[in-house]
Motif scaffolding. Structure first.
Motif, PDB file in Angstrom:
ATOM      1  N   LEU A   1       2.459  -6.357  -8.989  1.00  0.00           N
ATOM      2  CA  LEU A   1       3.059  -7.487  -8.952  1.00  0.00           C
ATOM      3  C   LEU A   1       4.059  -8.773  -7.681  1.00  0.00           C
ATOM      4  O   LEU A   1       3.706  -9.810  -7.430  1.00  0.00           O
ATOM      5  N   LEU A   2       4.143  -7.384  -6.823  1.00  0.00           N
ATOM      6  CA  LEU A   2       5.215  -7.132  -5.845  1.00  0.00           C
ATOM      7  C   LEU A   2       4.808  -8.536  -5.531  1.00  0.00           C
ATOM      8  O   LEU A   2       5.911  -9.928  -4.749  1.00  0.00           O
ATOM      9  N   ASP A   3       3.877  -8.899  -4.831  1.00  0.00           N
ATOM     10  CA  ASP A   3       3.059 -10.523  -3.495  1.00  0.00           C
ATOM     11  C   ASP A   3       3.491 -11.647  -4.398  1.00  0.00           C
ATOM     12  O   ASP A   3       2.827 -11.753  -3.663  1.00  0.00           O
ATOM     13  N   ILE A   4       2.895 -11.087  -6.500  1.00  0.00           N
ATOM     14  CA  ILE A   4       2.440 -12.227  -6.133  1.00  0.00           C
ATOM     15  C   ILE A   4       4.331 -12.983  -6.850  1.00  0.00           C
ATOM     16  O   ILE A   4       4.902 -14.249  -7.549  1.00  0.00           O
ATOM     17  N   LEU A   5       5.019 -12.073  -7.927  1.00  0.00           N
ATOM     18  CA  LEU A   5       6.851 -13.026  -8.086  1.00  0.00           C
ATOM     19  C   LEU A   5       7.110 -12.850  -7.011  1.00  0.00           C
ATOM     20  O   LEU A   5       8.228 -13.141  -7.634  1.00  0.00           O
TER      21      LEU A   5
ATOM     22  N   PHE B   1       0.670  -1.510   0.359  1.00  0.00           N
ATOM     23  CA  PHE B   1      -0.073  -0.267   0.331  1.00  0.00           C
ATOM     24  C   PHE B   1       1.088   0.945   0.293  1.00  0.00           C
ATOM     25  O   PHE B   1       0.957   2.212  -0.992  1.00  0.00           O
ATOM     26  N   ASP B   2       2.409   1.230   0.786  1.00  0.00           N
ATOM     27  CA  ASP B   2       2.623   2.085   0.655  1.00  0.00           C
ATOM     28  C   ASP B   2       3.761   2.767  -0.771  1.00  0.00           C
ATOM     29  O   ASP B   2       3.790   4.080  -0.870  1.00  0.00           O
ATOM     30  N   ILE B   3       3.685   1.277  -1.313  1.00  0.00           N
ATOM     31  CA  ILE B   3       4.251   1.767  -2.493  1.00  0.00           C
ATOM     32  C   ILE B   3       2.928   2.867  -3.474  1.00  0.00           C
ATOM     33  O   ILE B   3       3.725   3.419  -3.893  1.00  0.00           O
ATOM     34  N   PHE B   4       2.051   2.234  -3.281  1.00  0.00           N
ATOM     35  CA  PHE B   4       0.954   3.344  -3.853  1.00  0.00           C
ATOM     36  C   PHE B   4       0.517   4.253  -3.946  1.00  0.00           C
ATOM     37  O   PHE B   4       0.317   5.371  -4.697  1.00  0.00           O
ATOM     38  N   VAL B   5       0.695   4.601  -2.383  1.00  0.00           N
ATOM     39  CA  VAL B   5       0.813   5.694  -1.837  1.00  0.00           C
ATOM     40  C   VAL B   5       1.801   6.404  -2.227  1.00  0.00           C
ATOM     41  O   VAL B   5       1.635   8.180  -3.066  1.00  0.00           O
ATOM     42  N   LEU B   6       2.950   6.093  -2.561  1.00  0.00           N
ATOM     43  CA  LEU B   6       4.063   6.880  -3.061  1.00  0.00           C
ATOM     44  C   LEU B   6       4.258   6.911  -4.415  1.00  0.00           C
ATOM     45  O   LEU B   6       4.542   8.267  -4.890  1.00  0.00           O
ATOM     46  N   ILE B   7       3.209   6.604  -5.504  1.00  0.00           N
ATOM     47  CA  ILE B   7       3.538   5.891  -6.940  1.00  0.00           C
ATOM     48  C   ILE B   7       2.749   7.345  -6.944  1.00  0.00           C
ATOM     49  O   ILE B   7       2.502   8.506  -7.805  1.00  0.00           O
ATOM     50  N   PHE B   8       1.738   7.692  -5.926  1.00  0.00           N
ATOM     51  CA  PHE B   8       0.150   8.541  -6.391  1.00  0.00           C
ATOM     52  C   PHE B   8       0.859  10.141  -5.968  1.00  0.00           C
ATOM     53  O   PHE B   8       0.736  10.497  -6.950  1.00  0.00           O
ATOM     54  N   PHE B   9       1.818  10.394  -4.678  1.00  0.00           N
ATOM     55  CA  PHE B   9       1.930  11.322  -4.691  1.00  0.00           C
ATOM     56  C   PHE B   9       2.993  11.696  -5.341  1.00  0.00           C
ATOM     57  O   PHE B   9       3.400  12.962  -5.377  1.00  0.00           O
TER      58      PHE B   9
ATOM     59  N   LEU C   1      12.688 -10.602  -6.744  1.00  0.00           N
ATOM     60  CA  LEU C   1      13.697 -10.751  -6.923  1.00  0.00           C
ATOM     61  C   LEU C   1      12.772 -10.704  -8.671  1.00  0.00           C
ATOM     62  O   LEU C   1      14.037  -9.944  -9.668  1.00  0.00           O
ATOM     63  N   LEU C   2      12.173 -11.368  -8.811  1.00  0.00           N
ATOM     64  CA  LEU C   2      11.559 -11.984 -10.639  1.00  0.00           C
ATOM     65  C   LEU C   2      10.953 -10.194 -11.085  1.00  0.00           C
ATOM     66  O   LEU C   2      10.997  -9.712 -11.647  1.00  0.00           O
ATOM     67  N   ASP C   3      10.275  -9.314  -9.738  1.00  0.00           N
ATOM     68  CA  ASP C   3       9.475  -8.778  -9.815  1.00  0.00           C
ATOM     69  C   ASP C   3      10.817  -7.573 -10.401  1.00  0.00           C
ATOM     70  O   ASP C   3      10.707  -6.886 -11.477  1.00  0.00           O
ATOM     71  N   THR C   4      12.255  -7.095  -9.431  1.00  0.00           N
ATOM     72  CA  THR C   4      12.667  -6.120  -9.430  1.00  0.00           C
ATOM     73  C   THR C   4      12.979  -6.785 -11.286  1.00  0.00           C
ATOM     74  O   THR C   4      13.816  -5.393 -11.820  1.00  0.00           O
ATOM     75  N   LEU C   5      13.715  -7.537 -11.049  1.00  0.00           N
ATOM     76  CA  LEU C   5      14.652  -8.042 -12.402  1.00  0.00           C
ATOM     77  C   LEU C   5      13.771  -7.701 -13.631  1.00  0.00           C
ATOM     78  O   LEU C   5      13.943  -6.938 -14.258  1.00  0.00           O
ATOM     79  N   LEU C   6      12.519  -7.886 -13.786  1.00  0.00           N
ATOM     80  CA  LEU C   6      11.480  -7.606 -14.636  1.00  0.00           C
ATOM     81  C   LEU C   6      11.644  -5.930 -15.012  1.00  0.00           C
ATOM     82  O   LEU C   6      11.795  -5.494 -16.056  1.00  0.00           O
ATOM     83  N   ILE C   7      11.212  -5.790 -13.881  1.00  0.00           N
ATOM     84  CA  ILE C   7      10.632  -4.410 -14.091  1.00  0.00           C
ATOM     85  C   ILE C   7      11.972  -3.360 -14.378  1.00  0.00           C
ATOM     86  O   ILE C   7      12.187  -2.481 -14.540  1.00  0.00           O
ATOM     87  N   PHE C   8      13.532  -3.924 -14.233  1.00  0.00           N
ATOM     88  CA  PHE C   8      14.048  -3.853 -14.245  1.00  0.00           C
ATOM     89  C   PHE C   8      14.833  -3.548 -15.465  1.00  0.00           C
ATOM     90  O   PHE C   8      15.053  -1.950 -16.416  1.00  0.00           O
TER      91      PHE C   8
ATOM     92  N   VAL D   1       7.135   4.962 -17.645  1.00  0.00           N
ATOM     93  CA  VAL D   1       7.624   4.462 -16.719  1.00  0.00           C
ATOM     94  C   VAL D   1       6.772   4.335 -15.408  1.00  0.00           C
ATOM     95  O   VAL D   1       6.356   3.185 -14.276  1.00  0.00           O
ATOM     96  N   LEU D   2       5.702   5.598 -15.356  1.00  0.00           N
ATOM     97  CA  LEU D   2       4.760   5.349 -13.504  1.00  0.00           C
ATOM     98  C   LEU D   2       4.524   4.364 -14.168  1.00  0.00           C
ATOM     99  O   LEU D   2       3.927   3.166 -13.000  1.00  0.00           O
ATOM    100  N   LEU D   3       3.586   3.745 -15.104  1.00  0.00           N
ATOM    101  CA  LEU D   3       2.655   2.715 -15.018  1.00  0.00           C
ATOM    102  C   LEU D   3       3.466   1.174 -14.684  1.00  0.00           C
ATOM    103  O   LEU D   3       2.924   0.148 -13.697  1.00  0.00           O
ATOM    104  N   SER D   4       4.772   1.274 -15.256  1.00  0.00           N
ATOM    105  CA  SER D   4       6.031  -0.037 -14.455  1.00  0.00           C
ATOM    106  C   SER D   4       6.102  -0.154 -13.260  1.00  0.00           C
ATOM    107  O   SER D   4       5.879  -0.980 -12.986  1.00  0.00           O
ATOM    108  N   LEU D   5       6.137   1.172 -13.020  1.00  0.00           N
ATOM    109  CA  LEU D   5       5.935   1.133 -11.209  1.00  0.00           C
ATOM    110  C   LEU D   5       5.038   0.671 -10.748  1.00  0.00           C
ATOM    111  O   LEU D   5       4.541   0.059  -9.408  1.00  0.00           O
ATOM    112  N   LEU D   6       3.999   1.063 -11.268  1.00  0.00           N
ATOM    113  CA  LEU D   6       2.372   0.767 -10.559  1.00  0.00           C
ATOM    114  C   LEU D   6       2.464  -0.892 -11.051  1.00  0.00           C
ATOM    115  O   LEU D   6       1.752  -1.882  -9.607  1.00  0.00           O
TER     116      LEU D   6
END
Lengths: 504, 74
Positions: free
Chosen positions: B15-19, A411-419, B22-29, B5-10
């Motif tokens: 995806l963080l809890d799913i992947l 959730f905090d990551i979403f807050v981060l992106i939002f802000f 390690l995997l998530d960071t690798l992919l997005i990076f 970039v924003l969409l990829s952060l989203l």
């Protein structure tokens, strides 16, 4: 606790290996961040804030403070070598510093800016010590009404001095207070603005907001305009200014130190303001004002001194009264509150060890910076050459992990992106983030002070108007607000360029 | 480009809890490094691997921040 015993206590704490290491890490990261355009001291401080959670309070503060004044050093390097200021306070250094570099005197410029910063930093800390004690004792007489009035004045003053529309700045301040009220009300226990979301019950954390508004939005703005950097490639030889240059720099450094310190105490006065005013002063006092802009060393020495001593000055109201006059101080205050240390008039009494520890660590930090900057310049130049396309994902990753690490929550990551998004639009529409963050941090304290005051006055607001300090502060704040709406006063409004963290 | 970039952060957050980290960071990076279009795929791959590994070591071991494991318990 008098000066001497305070110093002894402070050095006992700051000279431990752990704290020297923290100081070193802080100034190193600070210099690095100051050298890299696109991320400033405030961004770095908010990035590293979550990492300080596990540390001792004094170590955390020593490191964070080191980042701030380290960044001032780093910013000067890029200003002189590349004509791109790495920090707001180094913009002025570009004017004459780069010219000196073009004339082959890059080394002297770098040298004098390191020396000026060191002298100013050391003297500034001395002044800080001398001023803090009496002010802290005076501040002990403050009650909640005074605290409220002063904070209110501080926020208003910041909005007044802010670049751009005062109305926008004030509204950002109000938004900040609103955001800070999300969560459970301390006094009544009722949830506010939580909108049924479990994650909001504890309110929004400072870190995702700060990192989003300053870090992420900065990255997005930078991605939009490609910054081309041509690094000054000739070898930097002769790192020391010659005797003539040293002689000419003596008075500018002294003047810059004093100017910077007192400007730092005022809200809104930051490194940018101090350096500009120092430059203007030196130009006016010089026998050859027309030569400024072609490589006059006074134009480097003065501003560099000013932007370092203003850091020390900014510490005064924060450490003695708990009133941050600048966003970086607000972040430091946030860090202190996270470690359960309440800044304010009682800070000196309850935690003299932290107070003196941080102050003495600034001496150590200045020495470390002097040692770091002179020989390591070659390395900083290489760092500058890293392409932004590699840099920005790293910055983003730091922000994201930092936000996540607070509560192990996505959730905090979403807050981060939002802000981050909010911050981006704010920049585009010329709304400054500084009042928002300051108000967000001060919000809970402001509200608490108000409610305590009303409890004392039994609900009668008139109680504010019989206390002298309150009358003066609130009256002044009222005048500032009204001045925005009265055209005559509005034209005469003092416009100081406030340190906006999104400076390139 | 900023939007991607924003969409990829989203996407990273979702995806963080799913992947897992390690995997998530690798992919997005990988995506972020490649998004500038200025580097060869070898550079992108190498940089992503190095960054993910160092981030994992730095945040996971040096700073001891618990990092999500994802559904596969990476």
């Amino acid at each position: 606790m008098d000066l001497f015993s305070g110093l002894l206590l402070g050095f006992k704490i700051s000279l431990t290996l752990v704290n020297i290491l923290h100081c070193f890490t802080g100034v190193l990261i600070g210099t690095l961040v100051g050298v890299l355009p696109g991320i400033g001291a405030i961004g770095a401080m908010s990035l590293l804030l979550p990492l300080t959670f596990g540390m001792e309070a004094s170590s955390a503060l020593i490191m964070l403070a080191g980042i701030y004044y380290g960044a001032q050093y780093g910013g000067s390097t890029t200003s002189i070598l590349v004509n791109i200021p790495g920090e707001g306070g180094s913009v002025i250094t570009c004017l004459d510093g780069y010219q000196m570099a073009l004339k082959g005197r890059a080394g002297a410029a770098l040298g004098i800016s390191a020396i000026a910063s060191f002298v100013a930093g050391t003297l500034g800390v001395l002044l800080l010590m001398l001023f803090s004690l009496p002010i802290a004792k005076f501040a002990l007489k403050f009650g909640p009404p005074e605290i409220f009035s002063l904070m209110f004045l501080g926020l208003t003053l910041l909005s007044y001095l802010a670049r751009g529309s005062m109305l926008k700045a004030l509204s950002m301040g109000l938004v900040g207070i609103l955001l800070s009220s999300i969560g459970i009300d301390i006094i009544t226990g009722f949830p506010r603005f939580t909108m049924g979301m479990v994650n909001l019950i504890d309110g929004i954390d400072l870190v995702p907001i700060a990192m989003g508004l300053f870090g992420i939005s900065e990255v997005i703005v930078n991605l939009e305009e490609e910054v081309r950097r041509e690094v000054f490639d000739t070898k930097v030889k002769g790192l020391l200014p010659d005797r003539e240059e040293r002689r000419r720099s003596r008075w500018p450094i002294l003047r810059g130190t004093i100017l910077g310190f007192f400007l730092g105490i005022m809200p809104g006065g930051g490194a940018v303001t101090s350096s500009i005013i120092s430059y203007t002063t030196e130009k006016k006092l010089s026998r050859y004002p027309e030569k400024f802009g072609t490589g006059m060393i006074e134009g480097v020495a003065g501003p560099e001194a000013a932007n370092n001593s203003c850091t020390a000055g900014a510490f005064v109201p924060m450490l003695t009264m708990g009133i941050p006059t600048h966003v970086s101080m607000a972040l430091l205050m946030g860090a202190m509150m996270i470690h359960n240390v309440v800044p304010g008039p009682l800070f000196l009494k309850e935690h003299p060890d932290i107070f003196w520890g941080v102050i003495t660590s600034m001496y150590i930090g200045n020495i470390l910076l002097l040692i770091l900057n002179l020989p390591l310049i070659g390395i900083w130049v290489k760092v500058l050459k890293v392409p932004y396309s590699i840099l920005f994902p790293l910055i983003l990753l730091f922000c994201v992990i930092g936000a996540y690490s607070l509560q192990n929550s996505v959730f905090d990551i979403f807050v981060l992106i939002f802000f981050g998004l909010v911050g981006y639009f704010m920049k585009k529409l010329n709304y400054g983030p500084a009042p928002l963050i300051l108000a967000f941090i001060l919000g809970p304290k402001l509200e608490q002070a108000l409610r305590q005051s009303l409890l004392i006055f039994q609900g009668n607001f008139a109680g504010f108007f019989v206390r002298p300090i309150c009358i003066v502060s609130l009256g002044f704040a009222l005048i500032l607000i009204i001045s925005n709406f009265v055209p005559v006063l509005r034209r005469g409004r003092l416009r100081l360029p406030v340190e906006e963290p999104e400076d390139p | 480009m900023a939007i991607s970039v924003l969409l990829s952060l989203l996407a990273y957050a979702l995806l963080l809890d799913i992947l897992g980290f390690l995997l998530d960071t690798l992919l997005i990076f990988g995506f972020l490094f490649a998004s500038s279009g200025k580097h060869s795929w070898k550079v992108v791959l190498g940089a992503s691997l190095i960054t993910t590994a160092s981030a994992f070591l730095l945040f996971g071991y040096v700073l001891k921040i618990p990092l999500p494991g994802g559904l596969l318990h990476f």
